[in-house]
Design a protein around this motif. Structure first.
Motif, PDB file in Angstrom:
ATOM      1  N   SER A 194       0.793  -1.198   0.019  1.00 17.37           N
ATOM      2  CA  SER A 194       0.011   0.161  -0.162  1.00 17.37           C
ATOM      3  C   SER A 194       0.691   1.326   0.111  1.00 17.37           C
ATOM      4  N   ALA A 195       1.830   1.205  -0.669  1.00 13.52           N
ATOM      5  CA  ALA A 195       2.981   2.235  -0.647  1.00 13.52           C
ATOM      6  C   ALA A 195       2.264   3.727  -1.279  1.00 13.52           C
ATOM      7  N   PRO A 196       2.515   4.839  -0.814  1.00 15.49           N
ATOM      8  CA  PRO A 196       1.858   5.950  -1.181  1.00 15.49           C
ATOM      9  C   PRO A 196       2.368   6.363  -2.547  1.00 15.49           C
ATOM     10  N   ARG A 197       1.429   7.210  -3.131  1.00 14.21           N
ATOM     11  CA  ARG A 197       1.964   7.421  -4.530  1.00 14.21           C
ATOM     12  C   ARG A 197       2.970   8.530  -4.368  1.00 14.21           C
ATOM     13  N   LYS A 198       3.729   8.679  -5.313  1.00 11.86           N
ATOM     14  CA  LYS A 198       4.535   9.675  -5.354  1.00 11.86           C
ATOM     15  C   LYS A 198       4.082  10.942  -5.514  1.00 11.86           C
ATOM     16  N   PRO A 199       4.633  12.068  -4.872  1.00 11.62           N
ATOM     17  CA  PRO A 199       3.861  13.502  -5.192  1.00 11.62           C
ATOM     18  C   PRO A 199       4.007  13.777  -6.536  1.00 11.62           C
ATOM     19  N   SER A 200       2.830  14.559  -7.118  1.00 11.57           N
ATOM     20  CA  SER A 200       3.044  14.780  -8.534  1.00 11.57           C
ATOM     21  C   SER A 200       3.755  16.184  -8.618  1.00 11.57           C
ATOM     22  N   ALA A 201       4.536  16.099  -9.879  1.00  9.83           N
ATOM     23  CA  ALA A 201       5.673  17.116 -10.310  1.00  9.83           C
ATOM     24  C   ALA A 201       5.032  18.507 -10.313  1.00  9.83           C
ATOM     25  N   HIS A 202       3.700  18.434 -10.637  1.00 11.41           N
ATOM     26  CA  HIS A 202       2.783  19.896 -10.768  1.00 11.41           C
ATOM     27  C   HIS A 202       2.246  20.188  -9.538  1.00 11.41           C
ATOM     28  N   LYS A 256       2.169  27.913  -3.692  1.00  7.83           N
ATOM     29  CA  LYS A 256       1.554  28.375  -2.485  1.00  7.83           C
ATOM     30  C   LYS A 256       0.405  29.378  -2.242  1.00  7.83           C
ATOM     31  N   ARG A 257      -0.560  28.913  -1.542  1.00  3.34           N
ATOM     32  CA  ARG A 257      -1.511  29.982  -1.431  1.00  3.34           C
ATOM     33  C   ARG A 257      -1.366  30.714  -0.062  1.00  3.34           C
ATOM     34  N   GLU A 258      -1.627  32.127  -0.007  1.00  2.00           N
ATOM     35  CA  GLU A 258      -1.477  32.868   1.285  1.00  2.00           C
ATOM     36  C   GLU A 258      -2.524  32.559   2.163  1.00  2.00           C
ATOM     37  N   HIS A 259      -3.891  32.176   1.705  1.00  2.00           N
ATOM     38  CA  HIS A 259      -4.779  31.967   2.689  1.00  2.00           C
ATOM     39  C   HIS A 259      -5.695  30.755   2.031  1.00  2.00           C
ATOM     40  N   SER A 260      -6.305  30.178   2.670  1.00  2.00           N
ATOM     41  CA  SER A 260      -7.496  28.959   2.333  1.00  2.00           C
ATOM     42  C   SER A 260      -8.687  29.069   3.200  1.00  2.00           C
ATOM     43  N   PRO A 261      -9.646  28.724   2.487  1.00  2.00           N
ATOM     44  CA  PRO A 261     -10.924  28.521   3.657  1.00  2.00           C
ATOM     45  C   PRO A 261     -10.694  27.645   4.815  1.00  2.00           C
ATOM     46  N   LEU A 262      -9.945  26.489   4.507  1.00  2.00           N
ATOM     47  CA  LEU A 262      -9.595  25.346   5.838  1.00  2.00           C
ATOM     48  C   LEU A 262      -9.055  25.911   6.831  1.00  2.00           C
ATOM     49  N   LEU A 288       0.249  25.021   2.410  1.00  2.00           N
ATOM     50  CA  LEU A 288       0.397  26.587   2.660  1.00  2.00           C
ATOM     51  C   LEU A 288       1.897  26.898   3.353  1.00  2.00           C
ATOM     52  N   ASP A 289       2.548  25.764   3.560  1.00  2.00           N
ATOM     53  CA  ASP A 289       3.875  26.077   3.817  1.00  2.00           C
ATOM     54  C   ASP A 289       4.980  25.854   2.481  1.00  2.00           C
ATOM     55  N   PRO A 290       5.885  26.912   1.960  1.00  2.00           N
ATOM     56  CA  PRO A 290       6.624  26.827   0.942  1.00  2.00           C
ATOM     57  C   PRO A 290       7.560  25.686   0.988  1.00  2.00           C
ATOM     58  N   ARG A 291       7.881  25.168   2.422  1.00  2.00           N
ATOM     59  CA  ARG A 291       9.077  24.020   2.430  1.00  2.00           C
ATOM     60  C   ARG A 291       8.379  22.752   2.237  1.00  2.00           C
ATOM     61  N   SER A 292       7.170  22.620   2.335  1.00  2.00           N
ATOM     62  CA  SER A 292       6.499  21.510   2.275  1.00  2.00           C
ATOM     63  C   SER A 292       5.367  21.139   1.242  1.00  2.00           C
ATOM     64  N   ALA A 293       5.101  22.191   0.594  1.00  2.00           N
ATOM     65  CA  ALA A 293       3.987  22.505  -0.503  1.00  2.00           C
ATOM     66  C   ALA A 293       4.105  21.268  -1.529  1.00  2.00           C
ATOM     67  N   ARG A 294       5.475  20.923  -2.068  1.00  2.00           N
ATOM     68  CA  ARG A 294       5.522  19.905  -2.962  1.00  2.00           C
ATOM     69  C   ARG A 294       5.179  18.525  -2.427  1.00  2.00           C
TER      70      ARG A 294
END
Length: 460
Positions: A8-16, A20-26, A140-146
């Motif tokens: 059940s290995a997680p899918r690799k993150p998308s290259a696209h 980063k969004r400055e704000h989100s409803p969540l 929301l974190d530019p270090r972690s967004a990808r």
């Protein structure tokens, strides 16, 4: 761990990756801000070795924490305690899920995952809520967004397989980080080290020292009386300030082990007694209760303020001296001195699971050196024939048995006054072969790790 990391290995993150969004409803959703605060605080504990207590202080703590409602602060505390108590397990689970380690620059991503995992595995929080908020934190974190897609996959897998992976990791991975587990095994043996780890997974009970009639107060508060006289409230989960007797100063909160050193000092009625590292005041109150004329010494202005406030609630007075121990010059030497010395606090890990993440052996060695200096100064305040009790809440013999042995070898007019096991029913195992006290979290149904030795200055 007997677990296939490729299943059940997680899918690799998308290259696209979305920018980063400055704000989100969540981020406005209830529950987002306390989780965000928890990630910041976890980062401070793990990466900057910052004390958890200081960051969770209602008046002077982390700004993100102080901005929360009382209910959200309670959630942050629950997350932090669960996360730090189980962090070795959480790390092992994610390591087993990943084909390769996360990059070194992704420390914050690891904290986001850990905070979410603590909720999924150990708290009564809907899995989807923990997952959704963690994914949004990553985005929301530019270090972690990808890695947002990876966060989603890892946490959803954890939710599906949590029973299996938790059973596997708890059977094979020690509770404590490597430095602390290794040290405990060297000192106590593997079986005791593992038992201490298991004891630290359970929140500590509330222990009270009462002014009189422990049985009456145990009945009134729904507790039990321990062999030491401490009243224990095993199932209590509320505010101690709302309990009967708090406003009247009839008792104070004090771990059963922390109450032992003052009880080793014998008859103090009318004697001149010094408590040299007095704040927050539990031991000072015990010395006053035993009839001593107490000088309470504390170096820190803030801690002195807390000490005075605590004793005022109890209706107690002392001769307060704000000073460094080494600078204390009393007009007359003391009949008895209590030095509960500042230490690594490794004995308090049931209540403070940040300790083994913020300290290491270098800290233990440094603090042992400080204590040795303080012990020499404290002994100089004892009159000939007088008593000194040296204690601390460390589990390490560098700060206890070895330190006192070295002191006795160097100071010819000092001698040990052995503690007798028969005087401590229920805790006979805590008295070692030379007559010192050594408690661990596995004793008496759970208590802090404490060391105490009774020393005497030989008469002239």
């Amino acid at each position: 761990m007997n677990y296939d990391p490729r299943r059940s290995a997680p899918r690799k993150p998308s290259a696209h990756v979305k920018p980063k969004r400055e704000h989100s409803p969540l981020s406005d959703k209830p529950g987002f801000q306390p989780r965000a605060a928890a990630v910041k605080i976890l980062s401070a504990v793990i990466d900057q070795k910052t004390s958890l207590d200081g960051m969770l202080d209602d008046d002077h703590g982390n700004p993100a924490y102080r901005a929360l409602t009382p209910a959200d602060r309670a959630l942050v505390k629950a997350i932090m305690n669960s996360c730090l108590r189980h962090l070795t397990w959480i790390d092992a689970i994610f390591d087993s899920f990943l084909d390769k380690p996360l990059p070194e620059g992704a420390r914050n991503l690891r904290h986001i995952l850990s905070v979410a995992a603590a909720q999924i595995l150990f708290l009564d929080v809907p899995d989807h809520s923990a997952v959704d908020i963690a994914v949004e934190q990553a985005r929301l974190d530019p270090r972690s967004a990808r890695f947002a897609n990876l966060v989603n996959a890892l946490l959803r897998r954890l939710g599906r397989e949590k029973d299996e992976v938790l059973a596997a990791v708890s059977a094979e991975v020690p509770v404590f980080p490597a430095w602390f587990q290794t040290r405990l095994e060297k000192v106590y043996g593997k079986a005791t080290a593992d038992a201490i780890g298991q004891a630290c997974l359970t929140p500590a009970p509330v222990d009270l020292t009462v002014k009189d009639d422990p049985k009456r107060w145990a009945d009134k508060l729904g507790g039990t009386v321990l062999p030491t006289g401490t009243v224990r409230l095993d199932a209590f989960d509320g505010s101690v300030t709302a309990l009967p007797g708090f406003d009247d100063g009839a008792w104070w909160v004090q771990d059963a082990a922390a109450a032992i050193p003052a009880r080793l000092m014998g008859d103090l009625m009318g004697k001149r007694v010094a408590d040299l590292c007095a704040a927050p005041g539990g031991k000072t109150a015990q010395l006053i209760l035993k009839g001593g004329n107490v000088t309470a010494v504390e170096q820190s202005a803030n801690r002195m303020k807390r000490l005075k406030g605590n004793l005022a609630r109890l209706g107690y007075e002392a001769d307060f001296q704000q000073a460094k121990l080494e600078d204390l010059k009393p007009a007359e030497l003391f009949d008895a001195v209590l030095l509960d010395a500042p230490c690594s606090s490794t004995g308090t890990i049931r209540r403070h699971p940040d300790v083994y993440w913020t300290k290491d052996m270098a800290d233990v060695e440094k603090l042992a050196s400080v204590q040795a200096r303080l012990l020499r100064s404290a002994f100089g305040l004892v009159k000939p024939g007088g008593t000194l009790v040296f204690s601390n809440c460390s589990l390490d013999p560098l700060e206890g048995e070895e330190l006192v042995a070295a002191f006795l070898a160097e100071v010819p007019d000092a001698e040990r006054m052995p503690i007798r096991p028969e005087d401590w029913p229920g805790l006979e195992e805590a008295i070692d072969t030379v007559g010192d006290f050594r408690t661990t979290p596995v004793m008496l149904g759970g208590m802090d790790g404490f060391y105490a030795s009774v020393l005497r200055r030989k008469p002239n």
